[in-house]
Design a protein around this motif. Sequence first.
Motif, PDB file in Angstrom:
ATOM      1  N   VAL A  73       0.844  -1.207   0.000  1.00 37.83           N
ATOM      2  CA  VAL A  73       0.000   0.000   0.000  1.00 37.83           C
ATOM      3  C   VAL A  73       0.879   1.257   0.000  1.00 37.83           C
ATOM      4  CG1 VAL A  73      -1.614   1.325   1.426  1.00 37.83           C
ATOM      5  CG2 VAL A  73      -1.976  -1.120   1.054  1.00 37.83           C
ATOM      6  N   LEU A  74       1.907   1.253   0.831  1.00 38.79           N
ATOM      7  CA  LEU A  74       2.817   2.403   0.888  1.00 38.79           C
ATOM      8  C   LEU A  74       3.505   2.612  -0.459  1.00 38.79           C
ATOM      9  CD1 LEU A  74       4.351   4.579   2.485  1.00 38.79           C
ATOM     10  CD2 LEU A  74       5.908   2.786   3.288  1.00 38.79           C
ATOM     11  N   ALA A  75       3.984   1.536  -1.049  1.00 41.87           N
ATOM     12  CA  ALA A  75       4.685   1.652  -2.337  1.00 41.87           C
ATOM     13  C   ALA A  75       3.749   2.177  -3.429  1.00 41.87           C
ATOM     14  CB  ALA A  75       5.267   0.301  -2.738  1.00 41.87           C
ATOM     15  N   ALA A  76       2.521   1.698  -3.435  1.00 49.14           N
ATOM     16  CA  ALA A  76       1.567   2.169  -4.452  1.00 49.14           C
ATOM     17  C   ALA A  76       1.302   3.667  -4.290  1.00 49.14           C
ATOM     18  CB  ALA A  76       0.267   1.377  -4.364  1.00 49.14           C
ATOM     19  N   ALA A  77       1.186   4.118  -3.060  1.00 52.82           N
ATOM     20  CA  ALA A  77       0.919   5.539  -2.813  1.00 52.82           C
ATOM     21  C   ALA A  77       2.128   6.393  -3.202  1.00 52.82           C
ATOM     22  CB  ALA A  77       0.574   5.743  -1.336  1.00 52.82           C
ATOM     23  N   TYR A 126      15.483 -12.693  -4.347  1.00 52.42           N
ATOM     24  CA  TYR A 126      14.473 -12.488  -5.395  1.00 52.42           C
ATOM     25  C   TYR A 126      13.681 -13.772  -5.623  1.00 52.42           C
ATOM     26  CZ  TYR A 126      12.576 -10.753  -9.854  1.00 52.42           C
ATOM     27  OH  TYR A 126      11.755 -10.340 -10.874  1.00 52.42           O
ATOM     28  N   GLU A 127      14.362 -14.905  -5.569  1.00 55.37           N
ATOM     29  CA  GLU A 127      13.682 -16.190  -5.783  1.00 55.37           C
ATOM     30  C   GLU A 127      12.651 -16.451  -4.680  1.00 55.37           C
ATOM     31  OE1 GLU A 127      16.935 -15.669  -6.027  1.00 55.37           O
ATOM     32  OE2 GLU A 127      17.235 -16.024  -8.172  1.00 55.37           O
ATOM     33  N   GLN A 128      13.001 -16.113  -3.443  1.00 55.62           N
ATOM     34  CA  GLN A 128      12.038 -16.284  -2.346  1.00 55.62           C
ATOM     35  C   GLN A 128      10.834 -15.364  -2.537  1.00 55.62           C
ATOM     36  OE1 GLN A 128      14.933 -15.482   0.786  1.00 55.62           O
ATOM     37  NE2 GLN A 128      14.718 -17.563   1.564  1.00 55.62           N
ATOM     38  N   ILE A 129      11.090 -14.168  -3.011  1.00 59.07           N
ATOM     39  CA  ILE A 129       9.980 -13.222  -3.241  1.00 59.07           C
ATOM     40  C   ILE A 129       9.048 -13.762  -4.322  1.00 59.07           C
ATOM     41  CG2 ILE A 129       9.415 -10.909  -4.092  1.00 59.07           C
ATOM     42  CD1 ILE A 129      12.113 -10.000  -2.839  1.00 59.07           C
ATOM     43  N   LEU A 130       9.627 -14.233  -5.411  1.00 59.66           N
ATOM     44  CA  LEU A 130       8.802 -14.720  -6.519  1.00 59.66           C
ATOM     45  C   LEU A 130       7.976 -15.939  -6.111  1.00 59.66           C
ATOM     46  CD1 LEU A 130      11.195 -14.379  -9.593  1.00 59.66           C
ATOM     47  CD2 LEU A 130       9.362 -12.840  -8.864  1.00 59.66           C
ATOM     48  N   ALA A 131       8.488 -16.715  -5.163  1.00 65.19           N
ATOM     49  CA  ALA A 131       7.799 -17.944  -4.746  1.00 65.19           C
ATOM     50  C   ALA A 131       6.659 -17.687  -3.762  1.00 65.19           C
ATOM     51  CB  ALA A 131       8.809 -18.909  -4.124  1.00 65.19           C
ATOM     52  N   ASP A 132       6.552 -16.466  -3.258  1.00 66.25           N
ATOM     53  CA  ASP A 132       5.547 -16.156  -2.242  1.00 66.25           C
ATOM     54  C   ASP A 132       4.622 -15.063  -2.772  1.00 66.25           C
ATOM     55  OD1 ASP A 132       4.147 -14.999  -0.105  1.00 66.25           O
ATOM     56  OD2 ASP A 132       5.690 -15.598   1.334  1.00 66.25           O
ATOM     57  N   PRO A 133       3.356 -15.382  -3.020  1.00 67.48           N
ATOM     58  CA  PRO A 133       2.438 -14.389  -3.603  1.00 67.48           C
ATOM     59  C   PRO A 133       2.341 -13.095  -2.804  1.00 67.48           C
ATOM     60  CG  PRO A 133       1.447 -16.574  -3.581  1.00 67.48           C
ATOM     61  CD  PRO A 133       2.723 -16.683  -2.813  1.00 67.48           C
ATOM     62  N   ARG A 134       2.446 -13.184  -1.473  1.00 67.03           N
ATOM     63  CA  ARG A 134       2.346 -11.956  -0.647  1.00 67.03           C
ATOM     64  C   ARG A 134       3.559 -11.063  -0.882  1.00 67.03           C
ATOM     65  NH1 ARG A 134       2.804 -13.274   4.830  1.00 67.03           N
ATOM     66  NH2 ARG A 134       1.790 -11.358   5.488  1.00 67.03           N
ATOM     67  N   LEU A 135       4.723 -11.662  -0.948  1.00 68.01           N
ATOM     68  CA  LEU A 135       5.938 -10.873  -1.175  1.00 68.01           C
ATOM     69  C   LEU A 135       5.957 -10.333  -2.599  1.00 68.01           C
ATOM     70  CD1 LEU A 135       8.660 -13.068   0.617  1.00 68.01           C
ATOM     71  CD2 LEU A 135       7.293 -11.199   1.555  1.00 68.01           C
ATOM     72  N   ARG A 136       5.531 -11.187  -3.524  1.00 68.08           N
ATOM     73  CA  ARG A 136       5.523 -10.773  -4.938  1.00 68.08           C
ATOM     74  C   ARG A 136       4.596  -9.569  -5.138  1.00 68.08           C
ATOM     75  NH1 ARG A 136       4.415 -15.814  -7.235  1.00 68.08           N
ATOM     76  NH2 ARG A 136       2.299 -15.180  -7.726  1.00 68.08           N
ATOM     77  N   ALA A 137       3.457  -9.596  -4.494  1.00 71.84           N
ATOM     78  CA  ALA A 137       2.518  -8.474  -4.612  1.00 71.84           C
ATOM     79  C   ALA A 137       3.113  -7.202  -4.013  1.00 71.84           C
ATOM     80  CB  ALA A 137       1.206  -8.823  -3.917  1.00 71.84           C
ATOM     81  N   ILE A 175       6.077  -6.084  -4.146  1.00 71.54           N
ATOM     82  CA  ILE A 175       7.081  -5.388  -4.968  1.00 71.54           C
ATOM     83  C   ILE A 175       6.507  -4.940  -6.314  1.00 71.54           C
ATOM     84  CG2 ILE A 175       9.041  -6.530  -3.845  1.00 71.54           C
ATOM     85  CD1 ILE A 175       9.359  -8.179  -6.490  1.00 71.54           C
ATOM     86  N   ALA A 176       5.190  -5.007  -6.461  1.00 65.37           N
ATOM     87  CA  ALA A 176       4.575  -4.672  -7.754  1.00 65.37           C
ATOM     88  C   ALA A 176       4.914  -3.253  -8.209  1.00 65.37           C
ATOM     89  CB  ALA A 176       3.060  -4.853  -7.663  1.00 65.37           C
ATOM     90  N   ASP A 177       5.057  -2.329  -7.269  1.00 65.00           N
ATOM     91  CA  ASP A 177       5.332  -0.941  -7.636  1.00 65.00           C
ATOM     92  C   ASP A 177       6.771  -0.531  -7.359  1.00 65.00           C
ATOM     93  OD1 ASP A 177       2.814   0.137  -8.646  1.00 65.00           O
ATOM     94  OD2 ASP A 177       2.042  -0.416  -6.670  1.00 65.00           O
ATOM     95  N   ILE A 232      11.214   4.095  -6.825  1.00 60.64           N
ATOM     96  CA  ILE A 232      11.304   3.450  -5.498  1.00 60.64           C
ATOM     97  C   ILE A 232      12.306   2.300  -5.516  1.00 60.64           C
ATOM     98  CG2 ILE A 232      10.027   2.426  -3.590  1.00 60.64           C
ATOM     99  CD1 ILE A 232       7.428   3.344  -4.930  1.00 60.64           C
ATOM    100  N   TRP A 233      13.265   2.358  -4.594  1.00 57.77           N
ATOM    101  CA  TRP A 233      14.136   1.216  -4.304  1.00 57.77           C
ATOM    102  C   TRP A 233      13.665   0.582  -2.998  1.00 57.77           C
ATOM    103  CZ3 TRP A 233      19.970   0.694  -5.501  1.00 57.77           C
ATOM    104  CH2 TRP A 233      20.219   1.050  -6.828  1.00 57.77           C
ATOM    105  N   LEU A 234      13.853  -0.727  -2.879  1.00 58.91           N
ATOM    106  CA  LEU A 234      13.477  -1.432  -1.647  1.00 58.91           C
ATOM    107  C   LEU A 234      14.584  -2.409  -1.265  1.00 58.91           C
ATOM    108  CD1 LEU A 234      10.092  -2.880  -0.575  1.00 58.91           C
ATOM    109  CD2 LEU A 234      12.049  -4.440  -0.670  1.00 58.91           C
ATOM    110  N   TYR A 235      15.006  -2.329  -0.005  1.00 62.63           N
ATOM    111  CA  TYR A 235      15.997  -3.266   0.535  1.00 62.63           C
ATOM    112  C   TYR A 235      15.281  -4.382   1.282  1.00 62.63           C
ATOM    113  CZ  TYR A 235      20.045  -0.294  -0.429  1.00 62.63           C
ATOM    114  OH  TYR A 235      21.035   0.417  -1.055  1.00 62.63           O
ATOM    115  N   THR A 236      15.690  -5.618   1.014  1.00 67.52           N
ATOM    116  CA  THR A 236      15.085  -6.759   1.703  1.00 67.52           C
ATOM    117  C   THR A 236      16.112  -7.863   1.938  1.00 67.52           C
ATOM    118  OG1 THR A 236      13.386  -8.483   1.589  1.00 67.52           O
ATOM    119  CG2 THR A 236      14.320  -7.743  -0.519  1.00 67.52           C
ATOM    120  N   GLY A 237      15.920  -8.600   3.026  1.00 65.83           N
ATOM    121  CA  GLY A 237      16.766  -9.754   3.297  1.00 65.83           C
ATOM    122  C   GLY A 237      16.326 -11.001   2.558  1.00 65.83           C
TER     123      GLY A 237
END
Length: 160
Positions: free
Chosen positions: A86-90, A106-117, A119-121, A98-103
């Motif tokens: 929500v924050l990223a979309a706004a 990328y493969e873990q993000i793609l495998a999890d629909p919540r994480l993938r959503a 980073i949409a923006d 927008i850049w985003l730092y995460t631990g």
Amino acid sequence: MTPTQFTYQVLDIRRGTTVDGPGLRTSVYLAGCRHHCPECHNPDSWDENGGATMTLDEILEVIKDEDFDVTLTGGDPLMHPESTAVLAAAIKALGKNIWLYTGYTYEQILADPRLRAAIADIDTIVEGPFVAALRDPDLLFRGSSNQRIIHLKDNSCAKS
Ligand code: SF4
């Protein structure tokens, strides 16, 4: 919960930083991280209840104040993927890069629909845990050589 009802635990908001991505940026430090990387540069950021509680509008007011692009960091902004989405979309609606730092990798993000959503923006992610054995102070915008800067959109390097 509707998007405007989200609140955020914010450790800090720094304006005009040059270390969290290209150009001058507003960096938003969101509290909470579960990765617990050994020799993390900021273990105080792990507590998801740390920092000050801010509403979406309060964060956006700070961001709107400056002609800077934005970096979401922490902690790990993907610890709370729904509110970060929500924050990223706004922020994106303000026309910011927008850049985003995460631990997460990328493969873990793609495998999890919540994480993938979440980073949409996001234009660019700096991903992966910090690995002390791979620390390299000469690396730009990242701490260890396993971490990757991945541009997700065509304009990811807008001001670099
Ligand atoms: S992901 Fe970042 S904030 Fe989280 S433990 Fe690792 S280095 Fe620290």
